[in-house]
Design an enzyme around this catalytic site. Structure first.
Site, PDB file in Angstrom:
ATOM      1  N   ARG A  80       0.855  -1.176   0.000  1.00 16.94           N
ATOM      2  CA  ARG A  80       0.000   0.000   0.000  1.00 16.94           C
ATOM      3  C   ARG A  80       0.897   1.233   0.000  1.00 16.94           C
ATOM      4  NH1 ARG A  80      -2.377  -3.518   3.856  1.00 16.94           N
ATOM      5  NH2 ARG A  80      -4.485  -4.224   3.260  1.00 16.94           N
TER       6      ARG A  80
ATOM      7  N   HIS B 172      -4.533  -9.333   3.535  1.00 16.64           N
ATOM      8  CA  HIS B 172      -5.992  -9.334   3.684  1.00 16.64           C
ATOM      9  C   HIS B 172      -6.401 -10.220   4.846  1.00 16.64           C
ATOM     10  CE1 HIS B 172      -6.684  -8.192  -0.821  1.00 16.64           C
ATOM     11  NE2 HIS B 172      -6.397  -7.150  -0.064  1.00 16.64           N
TER      12      HIS B 172
ATOM     13  N   TYR C  80     -10.011 -10.394  -7.176  1.00 17.29           N
ATOM     14  CA  TYR C  80      -9.061 -10.369  -8.287  1.00 17.29           C
ATOM     15  C   TYR C  80      -9.282 -11.518  -9.260  1.00 17.29           C
ATOM     16  CZ  TYR C  80      -6.757  -6.912  -5.405  1.00 17.29           C
ATOM     17  OH  TYR C  80      -6.502  -5.790  -4.656  1.00 17.29           O
TER      18      TYR C  80
ATOM     19  N   LYS D 115      -2.387  -2.024   7.665  1.00 20.08           N
ATOM     20  CA  LYS D 115      -3.821  -1.804   7.833  1.00 20.08           C
ATOM     21  C   LYS D 115      -4.381  -2.798   8.837  1.00 20.08           C
ATOM     22  CE  LYS D 115      -8.029  -1.148   5.125  1.00 20.08           C
ATOM     23  NZ  LYS D 115      -8.620  -1.162   3.752  1.00 20.08           N
TER      24      LYS D 115
ATOM     25  N   ARG E 258      -0.874  -2.181  -6.823  1.00 24.85           N
ATOM     26  CA  ARG E 258      -1.165  -3.281  -5.891  1.00 24.85           C
ATOM     27  C   ARG E 258      -2.206  -4.232  -6.488  1.00 24.85           C
ATOM     28  NH1 ARG E 258      -1.354  -4.744  -0.242  1.00 24.85           N
ATOM     29  NH2 ARG E 258      -3.476  -5.229   0.472  1.00 24.85           N
TER      30      ARG E 258
ATOM     31  N   HIS F 156      -2.494   2.855  -6.089  1.00 19.03           N
ATOM     32  CA  HIS F 156      -3.097   1.610  -5.613  1.00 19.03           C
ATOM     33  C   HIS F 156      -3.330   0.628  -6.755  1.00 19.03           C
ATOM     34  CE1 HIS F 156      -4.602  -0.321  -2.018  1.00 19.03           C
ATOM     35  NE2 HIS F 156      -5.656  -0.758  -2.680  1.00 19.03           N
TER      36      HIS F 156
END
Length: 354
Positions: A167, A324, A333, A192, A301, A298
């Protein structure tokens, strides 16, 4: 200003102002030493080790909530007023679902942690719709084209965004100790959700990254000679290790071009490079390529994850590299792989072969 409004202003630091330009600020009170409401919110957020951005967002939404109801104190309000505010965000201001959820979390924090009030379930809130958007993904040739139009520090950072799936803020906040050239790994600290993780160090960026670190070492030594060389440390490490802020291992990989004086300590520190620098550089590079896609930092990524899946890597591995929490987040994705509509031959092409 009526006397009741004046009293409310004193109680939680709301300054009277023009209705067109609402402003809240903390005001000194000689009558009471009790902390103001917004100060209590800030202290509670910091005590739970939430990020500064979360603190800023929570304070912002609490101010908005107070002004929405004519500067009434939150203790005088409850579920009905919270419902009205959140509904207005969705219906009148048409905010995104994530924005409405952020406001809800801020108000739940205010009532539960600060005021000690448990709000009932807010069944009547009109929820903002959460659209199901597919991420923008660049092809490998498009990534190469954009990267070729970058140079210097922005190019090194963009290579890390794409090559390691970082990120933007994770890249900006890299410290020297988090880059391991021997094992080709990068450690992401406090990402995150407050999580640490490991990801790969792309071989193609190692030489440029090593040169960048050498430049930072020279800059740091010069700062030390000038009585500076400090960086901000996370949590309470500055108290536990008073001199760690000048140590080489804690320095930023991508420091700012100038230092600042910290008001609390008087230290001359360098912050990490501001994220807007790389954002601007990537935007300019995308415009120069003439791409029809709306690509941002982004997007690198997103492209990293998609290209790994295209290469046949396990989705659980991609999930861990991206950090994640749930594999369902990574599953999006799979919808942009070439195994979907792009891999199906149209019946029109069968009817009229080219």
């Amino acid at each position: 200003m009526d006397p009741g409004a004046a009293m409310r202003s004193v109680r939680y630091g709301v300054a009277e102002c023009s209705p067109a330009v609402p402003v809240l600020r903390e005001t000194a009170s000689a009558e009471s030493s009790k902390p103001k409401l917004l100060d209590r919110v800030r202290h509670a957020v910091r005590a739970r080790h939430y990020s500064p951005r979360t603190e800023k967002a929570y304070v912002h939404w609490i101010k908005r909530y107070i002004f929405f109801h004519g500067k009434r104190h939150p203790v005088e309000m409850g579920a009905v007023e919270v419902t009205a505010f959140l509904t207005a965000l969705a219906v009148r201001e048409r905010v995104a679902a994530s924005t409405q959820n952020q406001a809800l979390n801020a108000l739940l924090f205010l009532y539960r942690e600060i005021l000690g009030v448990e709000l009932p379930w807010l069944d009547d809130v009109v929820r903002a719709k959460r659209p199901q958007h597919l991420p923008t993904v660049l092809t490998r040739d498009e990534v190469r084209t954009v990267l070729e139009r970058l140079d210097g520090v922005p190019r090194v950072m963009a290579l890390l965004l794409y090559g390691a799936g970082l990120r933007l803020l994770e890249c900006c906040r890299l410290r020297i100790k988090d880059v391991d050239f021997a094992t080709n790994q990068i450690t992401i600290r406090d990402g995150k959700g407050g999580k640490d993780r490991m990801t790969m160090l792309p071989g193609t960026v190692k030489a440029d990254l090593a040169k960048q670190i050498d430049r930072v070492r020279t800059l740091h030594q010069r700062d030390l000679r000038q009585g500076a060389g400090w960086v901000e440390l996370p949590w309470a490490l500055a108290r536990k290790y008073p001199n760690a802020g000048r140590e080489w291992a804690w320095q930023w990989v991508f420091p700012a071009t100038r230092f600042y004086v910290d008001r609390a300590t008087g230290q001359r520190r360098r912050h990490h490079l501001h994220e807007s620098v790389i954002q601007w550089a990537v935007r300019e590079a995308v415009l120069k390529t003439g791409l029809a896609k709306k690509a941002t930092c982004h997007t690198f990524r997103h492209s990293f994850a998609t290209h790994l899946l295209e290469d046949g890597h396990d989705i659980r591995t991609v999930q861990e590299l991206l950090g994640h929490r749930d594999v369902s987040t990574t599953m999006i994705y799979t919808h942009v792989l070439n195994h979907g509509p792009a891999a199906v031959r149209s019946p029109a092409d069968r009817m009229f072969p080219s």
